[in-house]
Design a protein around this motif. Sequence first.
Motif, short mmCIF file in Angstrom:
data_model
loop_
_atom_site.label_atom_id
_atom_site.label_comp_id
_atom_site.label_asym_id
_atom_site.label_seq_id
_atom_site.Cartn_x
_atom_site.Cartn_y
_atom_site.Cartn_z
N HIS A 33 12.86 31.97 84.92
CA HIS A 33 13.56 30.82 85.47
C HIS A 33 12.58 29.67 85.70
N GLN A 34 13.03 28.46 85.36
CA GLN A 34 12.24 27.30 85.73
C GLN A 34 12.55 27.01 87.19
N THR A 35 11.51 26.81 87.98
CA THR A 35 11.67 26.64 89.42
C THR A 35 10.89 25.40 89.87
N ASP A 36 10.88 25.19 91.16
CA ASP A 36 9.99 24.17 91.71
C ASP A 36 8.72 24.90 92.16
N MET A 54 -0.05 22.32 91.47
CA MET A 54 -0.12 21.25 90.47
C MET A 54 0.97 20.21 90.73
N ILE A 55 0.58 18.97 90.66
CA ILE A 55 1.52 17.86 90.87
C ILE A 55 2.25 17.59 89.54
N ALA A 56 3.51 17.32 89.59
CA ALA A 56 4.34 16.95 88.43
C ALA A 56 4.37 18.02 87.35
N ALA A 57 4.16 19.26 87.73
CA ALA A 57 4.19 20.37 86.76
C ALA A 57 5.58 20.97 86.71
N ASN A 58 5.83 21.69 85.64
CA ASN A 58 7.03 22.50 85.51
C ASN A 58 6.61 23.92 85.87
N TYR A 59 7.32 24.55 86.76
CA TYR A 59 6.96 25.90 87.21
C TYR A 59 7.95 26.91 86.64
N LEU A 72 3.82 30.77 86.14
CA LEU A 72 3.10 29.90 85.21
C LEU A 72 3.49 28.46 85.52
N ALA A 73 2.51 27.58 85.50
CA ALA A 73 2.77 26.15 85.65
C ALA A 73 2.42 25.47 84.34
N VAL A 74 3.21 24.46 83.97
CA VAL A 74 2.99 23.73 82.73
C VAL A 74 3.00 22.25 83.03
N SER A 75 1.95 21.56 82.60
CA SER A 75 1.90 20.10 82.72
C SER A 75 1.70 19.54 81.31
N THR A 76 1.69 18.23 81.19
CA THR A 76 1.50 17.62 79.88
C THR A 76 0.24 16.77 79.89
N ARG A 77 -0.29 16.58 78.70
CA ARG A 77 -1.42 15.67 78.56
C ARG A 77 -0.86 14.26 78.42
N PRO A 78 -1.65 13.24 78.74
CA PRO A 78 -1.16 11.86 78.64
C PRO A 78 -0.56 11.58 77.27
N GLY A 79 0.55 10.89 77.27
CA GLY A 79 1.23 10.55 76.03
C GLY A 79 2.17 11.64 75.54
#
Length: 192
Positions: A33-36, A54-59, A72-79
Amino acid sequence: MSWLQPDWVIDTRRAEFRWRRLRRTPRIAMDIHQTDGSFWPAFEPHHYLKLPRMIAANYYVGFVDGAPVAHLAVSTRPGLVEGRACRLVVMPEWQGAGLGLRFLNEVCALWRRGVNRYERPMPMLFHTSHPGLAAALRRDPLWAQVSAILYAESKERSMKTLAAARARKGLKPAGTGYGGHFRAVQGFRYVE
């Protein structure tokens, strides 16, 4: 009572060691499940680094029979050029059951197919210091190793290069970087 046999045998007369054939672990059903970030405090004590949420990550959290077992946390690289998976934690009582790599692969596959809040397919990066996880990722055909900093000297050299680049741009030094720890880090890309 063959189920009581050990996984390995040492023959002291011949001075030989050999593994016995192990049974496969049972397939464990896991719901993802995607969570906060609210689940992170339960997993944080089991992560090898002490870093903030992590700030602004998808958990993402994996559940087995309603119990949270993987994070697991997922963030993005700029752009939005690629995703970066991190903070992978499997609860200690579930480690070794094959859940961690399955969980990581599934979340990375979702992002690779564009099943994320950006609705955009993105390649995924993952870095680890865990030698067992790094070995498992090297064996997995879904992953390709893209980097390795295996000792502090090369990291110090990297930090000096980074500090020189920041100084040329008129920026303050970034400190030691990487959370202030010198550790071996290996990077992998999900290649599906």
